[in-house]
Design a protein around this motif. Structure first.
Motif, mmCIF file in Angstrom:
data_model
loop_
_atom_site.group_PDB
_atom_site.id
_atom_site.type_symbol
_atom_site.label_atom_id
_atom_site.label_comp_id
_atom_site.label_asym_id
_atom_site.label_seq_id
_atom_site.Cartn_x
_atom_site.Cartn_y
_atom_site.Cartn_z
ATOM 1 N N GLN A 64 -39.708 -84.117 -61.629
ATOM 2 C CA GLN A 64 -38.309 -83.909 -61.103
ATOM 3 C C GLN A 64 -38.353 -83.233 -59.834
ATOM 4 O O GLN A 64 -37.116 -82.792 -59.296
ATOM 5 C CB GLN A 64 -37.725 -82.987 -62.203
ATOM 6 N N LEU A 78 -37.094 -80.458 -73.615
ATOM 7 C CA LEU A 78 -37.898 -81.536 -72.863
ATOM 8 C C LEU A 78 -39.467 -81.218 -72.926
ATOM 9 O O LEU A 78 -40.241 -82.004 -72.494
ATOM 10 C CB LEU A 78 -37.484 -81.174 -71.195
ATOM 11 N N TYR A 122 -37.146 -75.086 -71.399
ATOM 12 C CA TYR A 122 -36.296 -76.230 -71.558
ATOM 13 C C TYR A 122 -37.170 -76.819 -72.571
ATOM 14 O O TYR A 122 -37.932 -77.691 -72.825
ATOM 15 C CB TYR A 122 -36.253 -77.144 -70.368
ATOM 16 N N TYR A 142 -32.760 -79.203 -63.629
ATOM 17 C CA TYR A 142 -32.881 -79.433 -64.936
ATOM 18 C C TYR A 142 -31.651 -79.246 -65.775
ATOM 19 O O TYR A 142 -30.620 -78.510 -65.245
ATOM 20 C CB TYR A 142 -33.945 -78.606 -65.661
#
Length: 180
Positions: free
Chosen positions: A126, A158, A155, A141
Motif C-alpha cells: 500500500q 487486514l 489493523y 489504511y
C-alpha cells in the motif's frame, strides 16, 4: 521532510533499477546477447521481494510456509533461535541496507516483522515506508486518523501492524488476518 509523491516513487524505482544495471547485477530474464531494457530493470526490482503484503508477507516467503521453504527462498538466516517451552522459532535475516527481517512461528511461519530506517527500500504494497509518520501511514489504511503521540497502529482485520519510534515508522509486522 515533505511527503513523497508518486513521481518521487517512480524516480526512486528507476534509480534502484539503474543502480542494479551500473553495479553489474544480472537480470535473469535477459539473455546475455540482448540489451537490458527499462522493463527488465523494473521486473528485476519487483522480484527483489521488498513489498510486504498485509496478512501474507512477501512473494517468496510468506505466512503459512515452513521454515525450510523460507530457507530455500532466502537462504539460511543470520540468526536462528528456538524457545523450548512454546517450541517457537525465530529466524533473523539482515538485508544489505540495514533492514532486519524476522520470521516467527512453530513449524510454519506465523508472523513476519520488518524493521528498518528511512533508507530502507522495503515497504508495504500500500506504500507504507520506513520514516513515515503515523498520520502518513494511517492515510494508506482504513480507519480513524491517529491522535497524539502514536507508538503503534494495528489493523488486525487486514493482518498488519506498524510500530513507530521517534515519530516515524520503525517496524511493520504481518500476521494472519483476524488472529489478534
Amino acid at each position: 521532510m515533505p511527503p513523497r509523491t508518486g513521481n518521487h516513487n517512480k524516480i526512486r524505482l528507476l534509480a534502484c533499477a539503474l543502480t542494479c544495471l551500473l553495479c553489474g547485477t544480472s537480470i535473469a530474464q535477459t539473455a546475455p546477447d540482448q540489451p537490458v531494457t527499462p522493463a527488465d530493470l523494473v521486473l528485476h526490482y519487483l522480484q527483489q521481494d521488498m513489498f510486504l503484503r498485509p496478512g501474507s508477507g512477501f512473494q517468496r516467503v510468506h505466512i503459512g510456509q515452513t521454515f525450510n521453504q523460507a530457507a530455500q527462498a532466502w537462504g539460511n538466516p543470520k540468526k536462528a533461535t528456538r524457545q523450548r517451552v512454546r517450541a517457537t522459532k525465530k529466524w533473523v535475516y539482515e538485508a544489505a541496507d540495514g533492514t532486519v527481517l524476522i520470521l516467527n512461528g512453530n513449524q510454519t511461519i506465523k508472523s513476519i516483522t520488518v524493521a528498518g530506517a528511512s533508507s530502507s527500500l522495503y515497504q508495504s504494497v500500500q506504500g507504507a515506508r520506513f520514516g513515515m509518520t503515523p498520520a502518513e501511514v494511517a492515510r494508506l489504511y482504513p480507519g480513524a486518523a491517529p491522535r497524539g503521540k502514536v507508538k503503534q497502529l494495528a489493523y488486525p482485520r487486514l493482518g498488519i501492524s506498524f510500530r513507530f519510534a521517534n515519530g516515524t515508522l520503525a517496524a511493520m509486522q504481518v500476521f494472519p488476518p483476524g488472529s489478534r
